[in-house]
Design a protein around this motif. Structure first.
Motif, PDB file in Angstrom:
ATOM      1  N   ILE A  91       0.827  -1.208   0.000  1.00 34.66           N
ATOM      2  CA  ILE A  91       0.000   0.000   0.000  1.00 34.66           C
ATOM      3  C   ILE A  91       0.863   1.259   0.000  1.00 34.66           C
ATOM      4  CG2 ILE A  91      -1.622   1.342   1.392  1.00 34.66           C
ATOM      5  CD1 ILE A  91      -2.795  -1.423   2.246  1.00 34.66           C
ATOM      6  N   GLY A  92       1.883   1.274   0.842  1.00 32.37           N
ATOM      7  CA  GLY A  92       2.743   2.453   0.913  1.00 32.37           C
ATOM      8  C   GLY A  92       3.503   2.695  -0.380  1.00 32.37           C
ATOM      9  N   GLU A  94       2.744   1.570  -3.398  1.00 28.42           N
ATOM     10  CA  GLU A  94       1.797   1.865  -4.477  1.00 28.42           C
ATOM     11  C   GLU A  94       1.516   3.362  -4.584  1.00 28.42           C
ATOM     12  OE1 GLU A  94      -2.156   0.140  -4.411  1.00 28.42           O
ATOM     13  OE2 GLU A  94      -1.184  -1.831  -4.340  1.00 28.42           O
ATOM     14  N   ILE A  95       1.449   3.997  -3.428  1.00 28.20           N
ATOM     15  CA  ILE A  95       1.133   5.418  -3.401  1.00 28.20           C
ATOM     16  C   ILE A  95       2.225   6.209  -4.113  1.00 28.20           C
ATOM     17  CG2 ILE A  95       1.011   7.390  -1.817  1.00 28.20           C
ATOM     18  CD1 ILE A  95      -0.636   5.466   0.017  1.00 28.20           C
ATOM     19  N   LYS A  96       3.449   5.733  -3.968  1.00 28.28           N
ATOM     20  CA  LYS A  96       4.559   6.394  -4.659  1.00 28.28           C
ATOM     21  C   LYS A  96       4.715   5.861  -6.088  1.00 28.28           C
ATOM     22  CE  LYS A  96       5.656   8.965  -1.254  1.00 28.28           C
ATOM     23  NZ  LYS A  96       4.893  10.220  -1.336  1.00 28.28           N
ATOM     24  N   ASP A  97       3.845   4.884  -6.449  1.00 32.69           N
ATOM     25  CA  ASP A  97       3.833   4.383  -7.820  1.00 32.69           C
ATOM     26  C   ASP A  97       5.105   3.691  -8.275  1.00 32.69           C
ATOM     27  OD1 ASP A  97       1.557   6.569  -9.479  1.00 32.69           O
ATOM     28  OD2 ASP A  97       1.483   4.411  -9.207  1.00 32.69           O
ATOM     29  N   THR A 140       4.786  -1.057   7.034  1.00 34.74           N
ATOM     30  CA  THR A 140       5.509   0.174   7.342  1.00 34.74           C
ATOM     31  C   THR A 140       6.967   0.067   6.896  1.00 34.74           C
ATOM     32  OG1 THR A 140       4.107   0.333   9.293  1.00 34.74           O
ATOM     33  CG2 THR A 140       6.015   1.799   9.201  1.00 34.74           C
ATOM     34  N   THR A 143       8.516   0.666   2.998  1.00 35.89           N
ATOM     35  CA  THR A 143       8.896   1.933   2.369  1.00 35.89           C
ATOM     36  C   THR A 143      10.280   2.399   2.836  1.00 35.89           C
ATOM     37  OG1 THR A 143       7.703   3.095   4.110  1.00 35.89           O
ATOM     38  CG2 THR A 143       6.516   2.726   2.066  1.00 35.89           C
TER      39      THR A 143
ATOM     40  N   MET B 166      -2.952   6.346   5.140  1.00 31.47           N
ATOM     41  CA  MET B 166      -2.662   6.649   3.728  1.00 31.47           C
ATOM     42  C   MET B 166      -1.900   7.964   3.621  1.00 31.47           C
ATOM     43  SD  MET B 166      -4.045   4.298   1.671  1.00 31.47           S
ATOM     44  CE  MET B 166      -4.522   5.020   0.097  1.00 31.47           C
ATOM     45  N   PHE B 169       1.715   7.852   4.318  1.00 30.07           N
ATOM     46  CA  PHE B 169       2.505   7.366   3.181  1.00 30.07           C
ATOM     47  C   PHE B 169       2.577   8.421   2.078  1.00 30.07           C
ATOM     48  CE2 PHE B 169       1.326   2.902   4.558  1.00 30.07           C
ATOM     49  CZ  PHE B 169       2.624   2.543   4.878  1.00 30.07           C
ATOM     50  N   GLY B 170       1.952   9.561   2.315  1.00 33.74           N
ATOM     51  CA  GLY B 170       2.001  10.648   1.334  1.00 33.74           C
ATOM     52  C   GLY B 170       0.908  10.582   0.280  1.00 33.74           C
ATOM     53  N   ALA B 171      -0.205   9.918   0.580  1.00 35.90           N
ATOM     54  CA  ALA B 171      -1.260   9.765  -0.420  1.00 35.90           C
ATOM     55  C   ALA B 171      -1.980  11.082  -0.694  1.00 35.90           C
ATOM     56  CB  ALA B 171      -2.274   8.723   0.048  1.00 35.90           C
ATOM     57  N   GLN B 175      -5.819   9.537  -4.518  1.00 35.95           N
ATOM     58  CA  GLN B 175      -5.371   8.188  -4.160  1.00 35.95           C
ATOM     59  C   GLN B 175      -6.196   7.636  -3.005  1.00 35.95           C
ATOM     60  OE1 GLN B 175      -1.184   9.119  -3.706  1.00 35.95           O
ATOM     61  NE2 GLN B 175      -0.681   7.750  -5.398  1.00 35.95           N
ATOM     62  N   LYS B 179      -8.011   4.297  -3.818  1.00 30.24           N
ATOM     63  CA  LYS B 179      -7.349   3.136  -3.214  1.00 30.24           C
ATOM     64  C   LYS B 179      -7.984   2.730  -1.891  1.00 30.24           C
ATOM     65  CE  LYS B 179      -2.854   3.869  -5.326  1.00 30.24           C
ATOM     66  NZ  LYS B 179      -2.761   2.609  -6.096  1.00 30.24           N
TER      67      LYS B 179
END
Lengths: 241, 262
Positions: A91-92, A94-97, A140, A143, B166, B169-171, B175, B179
């Motif tokens: 999940i973490g 993915e957010i940064k792609d 956690t 990342t 989220m 994590f910087g969403a 997102q 997500k």
């Protein structure tokens, strides 16, 4: 070297009825590789301090300096119940792609380390509380943070699981040479995990005392039976009471 | 292993029992209806009876009339269902995105929700037209407000802690929406879609009652006006079968999707 520096920060919340001063002129320095526990009565804004460090909450006054990548672990595992354990880990990222092959290898290694390989394709609801919190820990760690913020991450677990999972987390922090800030209301947990304990006053939170905890290099479980443990416990208990 | 087998056998057995009882019940009701009708214990002029309904159905089947009526009504229902649900979801997302907009529109939505939408049907038909467009608009009006209010509530109920996670994590907000907020509510949204099947049918039938040349609603209205209760009953039965089929299709889609989701 300091990883986190908070200088004279203040924070108030407003609602229709009143102004709530949560933090008043609080300063804090956390060195690299150090585990700092923040202990205080409930409702003192301990979590707010972590949210401020993570950049999720703005402050009214003061300065913050954070040097490093933050990983935040919460009281609940917050796993997505529609995703498998394995997919939850990403999940973490993915957010940064950017999910690279090395990340997949890392995920597998961590699953192995925490005995979760067999549950890779399970859904979170099929796991016990301790296993779920371990998955949250791996999520956690995926990342690659070097500063861990821990907001009572074991309080939702039963007492045995709690000690086991906190052992895991302790080992991870020390092995990976991470810096950690742990918020807790459990004095025993603070003593067994932290290198330094900061006692906060009632709202608005101020630092009222600081303890350097020095057991030498033994596991959290061993610390519980060490005579020093009771000494620290008594002192801190009196400060809070 | 043996225990598992026993358990799955038990579940299977229970399923068959439930199915058999359901079918028996259905047959029983229709037989009773037929018998009471034949024995003239009920007034067949008011109640009709199954074999008469089958006869009328055959008639409509032979000249293909029934398929025309079914086709029109199903087309209107699906159109109303899809447009109503999708635009409702889009509006719910806008409300979730902007709290101020949500606050402004809250009382309007509450009033619109409390208002029986069928009361608006004549107005809509006069404004939009008496053809398929008007009927589709009535169907949309019935499912739209419910979709907006329910979906918005679902979106708002997403755990704040998960949103915070989220964010840690910087969403971005987009997102978080795609997500977390939407995926965590897929089950709820599918249920909403199922409810909307019924809502859309209500809109279509009411619309066809008011003004139409074809459709199941037209058939029922026509039957009642010329006092052919067999036609009315046939319309209602066809309607029941159609709603059931649509519901089951959605169920199957949901099942397949759940299997593939993992």
């Amino acid at each position: 070297m300091n990883r986190v520096v908070l200088k004279n920060i203040s924070k108030s919340y407003y609602n229709q009825k009143q102004v709530l001063d949560v933090i008043d002129n609080l300063s804090l320095e956390v060195k690299e590789g150090e585990i700092v526990a923040i202990v205080g009565p409930s409702g003192t804004g301990k979590s707010t301090i972590l949210n401020i460090i993570a950049g999720l909450v703005d402050i009214d006054n003061g300065n913050i300096c954070v040097d490093g990548k933050i990983g935040y672990m919460f009281q609940h595992d917050l796993l997505f119940d529609w995703k498998t354990v394995y997919k939850n880990l990403f999940i973490g990222l993915e957010i940064k792609d950017k999910i690279k092959n090395t990340d997949k290898i890392k995920a597998m290694k961590l699953l192995e380390k925490y005995d979760l390989v067999d549950f890779k394709t399970s859904l979170p609801k099929e796991l016990s509380g301790g296993m779920r919190q371990r998955v949250a820990l791996i999520r956690t760690l995926m990342t690659n943070p070097n500063i861990l913020l821990l907001d009572e991450p074991f309080s939702a677990l039963d007492s045995q699981t709690r000690i086991k999972v906190s052992n895991d987390v302790y080992r991870t922090i020390k092995d990976e040479k991470l810096t950690a800030i742990l918020v807790t209301h459990d004095i025993a947990e603070a003593i067994t995990l932290a290198d330094r304990i900061i006692i906060l006053s009632k709202r608005p939170a101020k630092v009222i005392k600081e303890y350097i905890i020095n057991f030498g290099d033994i596991s959290p479980l061993e610390k519980r039976t060490n005579p020093l443990f009771l000494e620290y416990f008594d002192k801190i208990w009196n400060d809070i009471a | 292993m043996n225990k598992e087998l026993k358990y799955s056998k038990m579940i299977k057995k229970q399923k068959t029992t439930v199915f058999i009882v359901q079918i028996t019940l259905l047959i029983l009701i229709f037989s009773l209806w037929e018998i009471l009708g034949r024995l003239k214990l009920i007034n067949t002029f008011l109640f009709s009876y199954p074999s008469d309904i089958v006869k009328i159905f055959n008639l409509y089947l032979q000249n293909n009339e029934i398929f025309r009526h079914i086709g029109v009504s199903v087309y209107e229902t699906i159109l109303g269902l899809i447009i109503g649900t999708i635009s409702g979801l889009i509006i719910a997302v806008i409300l979730w995105w902007n709290e101020l907009v949500a606050k402004i529109f809250d009382p309007f939505l509450v009033v619109l929700n409390a208002l029986p939408k069928t009361a608006l049907a004549p107005i809509i038909i006069i404004w939009v037209g008496t053809g398929i467009d008007g009927i589709v608009c009535v169907a949309i009006s019935i499912s739209l407000v419910l979709t907006i209010l329910s979906a918005y509530q679902y979106f708002k109920n997403v755990s704040n802690e998960q949103i915070l996670m989220m964010k840690s994590f910087g969403a971005t907000k987009i997102q978080i929406l795609f997500k977390l907020v939407i995926p965590s509510n897929i089950g709820n949204l599918i249920n909403l879609f199922k409810i909307n099947i019924g809502m859309s049918w209500v809109g279509v039938i009411v619309g066809e009652f008011i003004v139409s040349k074809e459709g199941i609603g037209y058939l029922i209205m026509y039957g009642s006006q010329v006092f052919k209760m067999g036609v009315v009953m046939m319309g209602v039965l066809v309607l029941g079968v159609l709603s059931f089929l649509m519901y089951e299709i959605v169920n199957i889609i949901e099942k397949v999707w759940k299997e593939n989701r993992k």
